[in-house]
Design a protein around this motif. Structure first.
Motif, PDB file in Angstrom:
ATOM      1  N   ASN A  24     -16.902  64.847  55.648  1.00 47.53           N
ATOM      2  CA  ASN A  24     -16.798  63.967  56.813  1.00 47.53           C
ATOM      3  C   ASN A  24     -17.555  64.550  58.010  1.00 47.53           C
ATOM      4  N   LYS A  25     -18.779  65.080  57.736  1.00 46.70           N
ATOM      5  CA  LYS A  25     -19.618  65.658  58.777  1.00 46.70           C
ATOM      6  C   LYS A  25     -20.843  64.772  58.979  1.00 46.70           C
ATOM      7  N   TYR A  26     -21.225  64.585  60.230  1.00 48.95           N
ATOM      8  CA  TYR A  26     -22.385  63.777  60.590  1.00 48.95           C
ATOM      9  C   TYR A  26     -23.389  64.663  61.311  1.00 48.95           C
ATOM     10  N   THR A  27     -24.671  64.432  61.068  1.00 43.72           N
ATOM     11  CA  THR A  27     -25.734  65.282  61.591  1.00 43.72           C
ATOM     12  C   THR A  27     -26.605  64.487  62.563  1.00 43.72           C
ATOM     13  N   PHE A  28     -26.875  65.087  63.727  1.00 45.17           N
ATOM     14  CA  PHE A  28     -27.655  64.419  64.768  1.00 45.17           C
ATOM     15  C   PHE A  28     -28.698  65.363  65.340  1.00 45.17           C
ATOM     16  N   VAL A  29     -29.813  64.807  65.806  1.00 40.87           N
ATOM     17  CA  VAL A  29     -30.745  65.530  66.666  1.00 40.87           C
ATOM     18  C   VAL A  29     -30.244  65.313  68.085  1.00 40.87           C
ATOM     19  N   VAL A  43     -20.221  62.129  71.391  1.00 39.11           N
ATOM     20  CA  VAL A  43     -19.891  61.479  70.123  1.00 39.11           C
ATOM     21  C   VAL A  43     -18.584  60.709  70.239  1.00 39.11           C
ATOM     22  N   GLU A  44     -17.581  61.313  70.863  1.00 38.81           N
ATOM     23  CA  GLU A  44     -16.291  60.627  71.024  1.00 38.81           C
ATOM     24  C   GLU A  44     -16.423  59.375  71.878  1.00 38.81           C
ATOM     25  N   THR A  45     -17.246  59.419  72.905  1.00 36.37           N
ATOM     26  CA  THR A  45     -17.406  58.266  73.796  1.00 36.37           C
ATOM     27  C   THR A  45     -18.244  57.161  73.150  1.00 36.37           C
ATOM     28  N   LEU A  46     -19.381  57.535  72.572  1.00 36.83           N
ATOM     29  CA  LEU A  46     -20.301  56.533  72.031  1.00 36.83           C
ATOM     30  C   LEU A  46     -19.780  55.864  70.763  1.00 36.83           C
ATOM     31  N   PHE A  47     -19.124  56.623  69.886  1.00 42.08           N
ATOM     32  CA  PHE A  47     -18.703  56.083  68.593  1.00 42.08           C
ATOM     33  C   PHE A  47     -17.202  55.829  68.504  1.00 42.08           C
ATOM     34  N   ASN A  48     -16.447  56.157  69.542  1.00 42.65           N
ATOM     35  CA  ASN A  48     -15.005  55.913  69.590  1.00 42.65           C
ATOM     36  C   ASN A  48     -14.281  56.560  68.405  1.00 42.65           C
ATOM     37  N   LEU A  83     -15.650  65.154  61.899  1.00 47.80           N
ATOM     38  CA  LEU A  83     -14.651  64.240  62.449  1.00 47.80           C
ATOM     39  C   LEU A  83     -13.287  64.529  61.854  1.00 47.80           C
ATOM     40  N   LYS A  84     -12.239  64.127  62.578  1.00 43.16           N
ATOM     41  CA  LYS A  84     -10.882  64.289  62.068  1.00 43.16           C
ATOM     42  C   LYS A  84     -10.651  63.329  60.910  1.00 43.16           C
ATOM     43  N   LYS A  85      -9.640  63.612  60.093  1.00 45.04           N
ATOM     44  CA  LYS A  85      -9.352  62.776  58.923  1.00 45.04           C
ATOM     45  C   LYS A  85      -9.104  61.334  59.331  1.00 45.04           C
ATOM     46  N   GLY A  86      -9.648  60.428  58.548  1.00 44.76           N
ATOM     47  CA  GLY A  86      -9.480  59.010  58.808  1.00 44.76           C
ATOM     48  C   GLY A  86     -10.504  58.427  59.765  1.00 44.76           C
ATOM     49  N   GLN A  87     -11.311  59.254  60.388  1.00 43.18           N
ATOM     50  CA  GLN A  87     -12.339  58.788  61.324  1.00 43.18           C
ATOM     51  C   GLN A  87     -13.649  58.567  60.571  1.00 43.18           C
ATOM     52  N   GLU A  88     -14.448  57.615  61.040  1.00 43.14           N
ATOM     53  CA  GLU A  88     -15.711  57.307  60.390  1.00 43.14           C
ATOM     54  C   GLU A  88     -16.667  56.700  61.408  1.00 43.14           C
ATOM     55  N   ILE A  89     -17.944  57.019  61.255  1.00 41.07           N
ATOM     56  CA  ILE A  89     -18.985  56.433  62.091  1.00 41.07           C
ATOM     57  C   ILE A  89     -19.778  55.474  61.211  1.00 41.07           C
ATOM     58  N   GLN A  90     -19.905  54.223  61.636  1.00 44.12           N
ATOM     59  CA  GLN A  90     -20.675  53.238  60.905  1.00 44.12           C
ATOM     60  C   GLN A  90     -22.126  53.370  61.330  1.00 44.12           C
ATOM     61  N   MET A  91     -22.968  53.870  60.428  1.00 40.95           N
ATOM     62  CA  MET A  91     -24.381  54.074  60.727  1.00 40.95           C
ATOM     63  C   MET A  91     -25.147  52.780  60.477  1.00 40.95           C
ATOM     64  N   VAL A  92     -26.322  52.652  61.093  1.00 40.27           N
ATOM     65  CA  VAL A  92     -27.145  51.460  60.970  1.00 40.27           C
ATOM     66  C   VAL A  92     -27.645  51.282  59.535  1.00 40.27           C
ATOM     67  N   ASP A  93     -28.022  52.380  58.866  1.00 43.33           N
ATOM     68  CA  ASP A  93     -28.557  52.275  57.517  1.00 43.33           C
ATOM     69  C   ASP A  93     -27.502  51.867  56.504  1.00 43.33           C
ATOM     70  N   GLU A  94     -26.222  52.041  56.840  1.00 34.17           N
ATOM     71  CA  GLU A  94     -25.135  51.632  55.931  1.00 34.17           C
ATOM     72  C   GLU A  94     -24.804  50.161  56.077  1.00 34.17           C
ATOM     73  N   ALA A  95     -25.018  49.621  57.272  1.00 35.46           N
ATOM     74  CA  ALA A  95     -24.614  48.242  57.563  1.00 35.46           C
ATOM     75  C   ALA A  95     -25.536  47.241  56.920  1.00 35.46           C
TER      76      ALA A  95
END
Length: 95
Positions: A24-29, A43-48, A83-95
């Motif tokens: 459950n790790k996300y990588t950013f530049v 990250v917490e503000t932009l992706f809630n 991210l903490k358990k149960g959290q997820e970021i919906q990426m553009v390439d997944e949608a």
């Protein structure tokens, strides 16, 4: 520093996909001057979502050559955000 300028883009590679699925790790530049606290807040503000921890790494630009001219790519910074358990970021390439 503005929160929207801290995270530049996600890194979409096979290694980043494995980190996302397994841990459950996300990588950013990110901005080179941003610290871990600022990255976590952005990250917490932009992706809630809720962030557990942040790891960062600085990379020096590689030298590049085209014909007779030579130069360097820009230096950059990578952030791996867990991210903490149960959290997820919906990426553009997944949608």
């Amino acid at each position: 520093m503005d929160i929207r300028n801290i995270i530049k883009r996600p890194i979409v590679t096979e290694k980043a996909a494995v980190l996302k699925e397994a841990d459950n790790k996300y990588t950013f530049v990110v901005d080179r001057n941003a610290n871990k606290f600022q990255i976590k807040q952005a990250v917490e503000t932009l992706f809630n979502v809720k962030v557990e921890n942040v790891h960062t790494a600085n990379y020096a630009g590689k030298s590049k050559r085209m014909g007779a001219s030579s130069g360097y790519k820009n230096d950059w910074k990578k952030a791996i955000v867990k991210l903490k358990k149960g959290q997820e970021i919906q990426m553009v390439d997944e949608a």
